[in-house]
Design a protein around this motif. Structure first.
Motif, PDB file in Angstrom:
ATOM      1  N   LYS A  75       0.827  -1.215   0.000  1.00 58.03           N
ATOM      2  CA  LYS A  75       0.000   0.000   0.000  1.00 58.03           C
ATOM      3  C   LYS A  75       0.857   1.258   0.000  1.00 58.03           C
ATOM      4  O   LYS A  75       0.531   2.251  -0.654  1.00 58.03           O
ATOM      5  CB  LYS A  75      -0.960  -0.006   1.193  1.00 58.03           C
ATOM      6  N   TYR A 123       2.037   1.986  -3.460  1.00 59.70           N
ATOM      7  CA  TYR A 123       0.996   2.685  -4.221  1.00 59.70           C
ATOM      8  C   TYR A 123       0.939   4.161  -3.819  1.00 59.70           C
ATOM      9  O   TYR A 123       0.831   5.042  -4.674  1.00 59.70           O
ATOM     10  CB  TYR A 123      -0.374   2.038  -4.003  1.00 59.70           C
ATOM     11  N   TRP A 132       4.597   4.554  -7.081  1.00 62.12           N
ATOM     12  CA  TRP A 132       5.476   3.610  -7.775  1.00 62.12           C
ATOM     13  C   TRP A 132       4.732   2.388  -8.288  1.00 62.12           C
ATOM     14  O   TRP A 132       5.074   1.856  -9.330  1.00 62.12           O
ATOM     15  CB  TRP A 132       6.599   3.145  -6.852  1.00 62.12           C
ATOM     16  N   PHE A 133       3.766   1.877  -7.545  1.00 61.52           N
ATOM     17  CA  PHE A 133       3.079   0.642  -7.907  1.00 61.52           C
ATOM     18  C   PHE A 133       1.820   0.958  -8.709  1.00 61.52           C
ATOM     19  O   PHE A 133       1.037   1.840  -8.339  1.00 61.52           O
ATOM     20  CB  PHE A 133       2.714  -0.166  -6.666  1.00 61.52           C
ATOM     21  N   LEU A 134       1.630   0.210  -9.792  1.00 65.24           N
ATOM     22  CA  LEU A 134       0.487   0.411 -10.675  1.00 65.24           C
ATOM     23  C   LEU A 134      -0.517  -0.724 -10.616  1.00 65.24           C
ATOM     24  O   LEU A 134      -1.704  -0.519 -10.836  1.00 65.24           O
ATOM     25  CB  LEU A 134       0.973   0.564 -12.124  1.00 65.24           C
ATOM     26  N   ALA A 135      -0.037  -1.940 -10.361  1.00 66.87           N
ATOM     27  CA  ALA A 135      -0.899  -3.124 -10.271  1.00 66.87           C
ATOM     28  C   ALA A 135      -0.124  -4.199  -9.527  1.00 66.87           C
ATOM     29  O   ALA A 135       1.106  -4.221  -9.553  1.00 66.87           O
ATOM     30  CB  ALA A 135      -1.290  -3.623 -11.658  1.00 66.87           C
ATOM     31  N   SER A 136      -0.867  -5.087  -8.859  1.00 65.81           N
ATOM     32  CA  SER A 136      -0.209  -6.163  -8.115  1.00 65.81           C
ATOM     33  C   SER A 136      -1.191  -7.294  -7.878  1.00 65.81           C
ATOM     34  O   SER A 136      -2.406  -7.098  -7.946  1.00 65.81           O
ATOM     35  CB  SER A 136       0.333  -5.654  -6.771  1.00 65.81           C
ATOM     36  N   ILE A 138       4.257  -7.441  -9.158  1.00 65.75           N
ATOM     37  CA  ILE A 138       3.932  -6.023  -9.004  1.00 65.75           C
ATOM     38  C   ILE A 138       4.434  -5.301 -10.250  1.00 65.75           C
ATOM     39  O   ILE A 138       5.585  -5.503 -10.667  1.00 65.75           O
ATOM     40  CB  ILE A 138       4.609  -5.420  -7.757  1.00 65.75           C
ATOM     41  N   ALA A 152       5.536  -1.733 -11.592  1.00 65.15           N
ATOM     42  CA  ALA A 152       5.994  -0.522 -10.926  1.00 65.15           C
ATOM     43  C   ALA A 152       6.656   0.430 -11.919  1.00 65.15           C
ATOM     44  O   ALA A 152       7.146   0.017 -12.977  1.00 65.15           O
ATOM     45  CB  ALA A 152       6.991  -0.877  -9.823  1.00 65.15           C
TER      46      ALA A 152
END
Length: 94
Positions: free
Chosen positions: A27, A30, A34-38, A49, A51
Motif C-alpha cells: 500500500k 501505491y 510507484w506501484f500500478l498493479a499487483s 507487481i 511498478a
C-alpha cells in the motif's frame, strides 16, 4: 516500467504470517506512486507487481519488504521499455 516478480522461498503458511506487514508495504508503494498493479501468481507461488520509478529507489524499496527481510520471498526485477500501450495506459511508458 518494472515487473517485480516474487517467488516464495517458504511455505504459504509462512507467507501468511507476514502478509499483513507485506500488504502495508505494498500500500505504501501505491501511495508513493510507484506501484500500478499487483496480485498473486496462480498457482500461489508468489506475486507480481508492476511498478514505475527510479530503479535504485525500487531496488531499495524491495529490500525493505517484510517478505525480503524475513526470507519469505525473493524478487526478480525486470525493466521493460514500454513503447506501445492501449489507450489510457500511457503511464506505463515512464
Amino acid at each position: 516500467m518494472f515487473i517485480l516478480s516474487l517467488t516464495y522461498l517458504k511455505s504459504n503458511d509462512e507467507a501468511d504470517r507476514y502478509m499483513e506487514p507485506h500488504m502495508a508495504w505494498v500500500k505504501e508503494g501505491y501511495a508513493k506512486g510507484w506501484f500500478l498493479a499487483s496480485g498473486r501468481k496462480i498457482p500461489r507461488t508468489g506475486g507480481v507487481i508492476l511498478a514505475i520509478g527510479d530503479r535504485a529507489a525500487i531496488e531499495a524499496y524491495v529490500a525493505a519488504d517484510p517478505f525480503t527481510i524475513h526470507g519469505v520471498a525473493a524478487y526478480d526485477i525486470t525493466e521493460l521499455a514500454v513503447t506501445t500501450t492501449a489507450e489510457g495506459l500511457e503511464i506505463l511508458k515512464h
